[in-house]
Scaffold this active site. Structure first.
Site: not given
Length: 292
Positions: A41, A114, A155
């Protein structure tokens, strides 16, 4: 299929980060000859002030990070799961935290933005407010490589099993999670959650993280956990990165997937919980206490 994880220590300096990513990817290609390279990321930009972060957001397609990865993929005939890039679009005042996937011909396969944004207070009191600059994505992405189906997450998504459940319903064999886990949360939760997702959905779990320190928006220095790893569908860690910037590679064995799924055939046992009824039983001890 062989996968190489590129563990980085990205900074608020795009030229430096892209040069490091390219150097490490070249090392992976030269030494391990992977089918798929995975970046962490924020591989293109990490830290700095909120204004710097927003100004660093780049175009997809067309930005410097995008062009570098596309060219590298095409020249080296390797697929790239491009961690996440800070993406600027005309559709939102905020930026996106976006994964771009390229096949071994340098062609864009898809983009995942995301979904779950990291707005938390860490145990040491430090606040993280990703939503101040980043807009959440709304779509999931699954792509195919070497006959295997790969599902995307980034994440903080790791903590939300419903996302992985949704991906698993579409027959995903490998989850890929680029990350920049904090040191505080990483040391307690990173491996536990990665292994849990692999076990509960009987898939390989590929988690590629940032490692080391970077300057935070508040002027302090923050630490990322690293420990990039690959879990097999039994939950065993088959590869783990050292505490440094490095390349870590491992093979994905389709036969291992078949063997685990045959031993415990969860897909055929899974019940659609939308079809079950719910009962919430009242605590009668409270009523008893009132009577007494």
């Amino acid at each position: 299929m062989k996968i190489s994880l590129i563990q980085m220590n990205s900074q608020p300096d795009r030229a430096h980060n892209l040069a490091e990513a390219k150097r490490l990817m070249q090392e992976a290609v030269s030494l391990d000859r992977p089918d798929l390279i995975v970046l962490p990321e924020h591989f293109d930009w990490s830290g700095g002030t909120l204004d710097q972060k927003c100004n660093a957001a780049d175009a997809i397609p067309g930005g410097a990070a995008y062009r570098m990865l596309q060219t590298f993929s095409e020249q080296n005939r390797v697929a790239i799961h491009a961690g996440s890039i800070l993406e600027r679009t005309a559709a939102s005042d905020r930026i996106y935290n976006s994964t771009v996937v390229f096949n071994a011909l340098g062609e864009e396969v898809g983009i995942y933005r995301k979904i779950h944004l990291f707005d938390i207070t860490a145990p040491d009191g430090k606040k993280y407010l990703e939503s101040a600059t980043v807009a959440p994505g709304k779509d999931i992405l699954i792509y195919e490589l070497n006959g295997l189906r790969i599902g995307c997450a980034i994440c903080y998504d790791l903590r939300f099993s419903r996302l992985f459940d949704q991906l698993a319903t579409h027959g995903v064999d490998i989850f890929v999670l680029p990350a920049a886990f904090t040191m505080q949360t990483g040391k307690d939760h990173w491996e536990v959650l990665c292994r849990a997702r692999a076990i509960e959905f009987q898939a390989y779990f590929v988690a590629c993280g940032q490692w080391g320190s970077y300057p935070a928006p508040d002027g302090e220095t923050r630490q990322t956990y690293g420990n990039s790893l690959i879990c097999d569908p039994w939950g065993q860690v088959t590869a783990r990165a050292s505490d440094k910037v490095c390349v870590t590679s491992a093979r994905i064995d389709p036969e291992r997937l078949h063997a685990v799924r045959a031993l415990i055939p969860m897909s055929s046992h899974r019940v659609d919980l939308h079809d079950v009824s719910l009962t919430v039983a009242r605590d009668k001890t409270e009523r008893l206490a009132n009577v007494l």
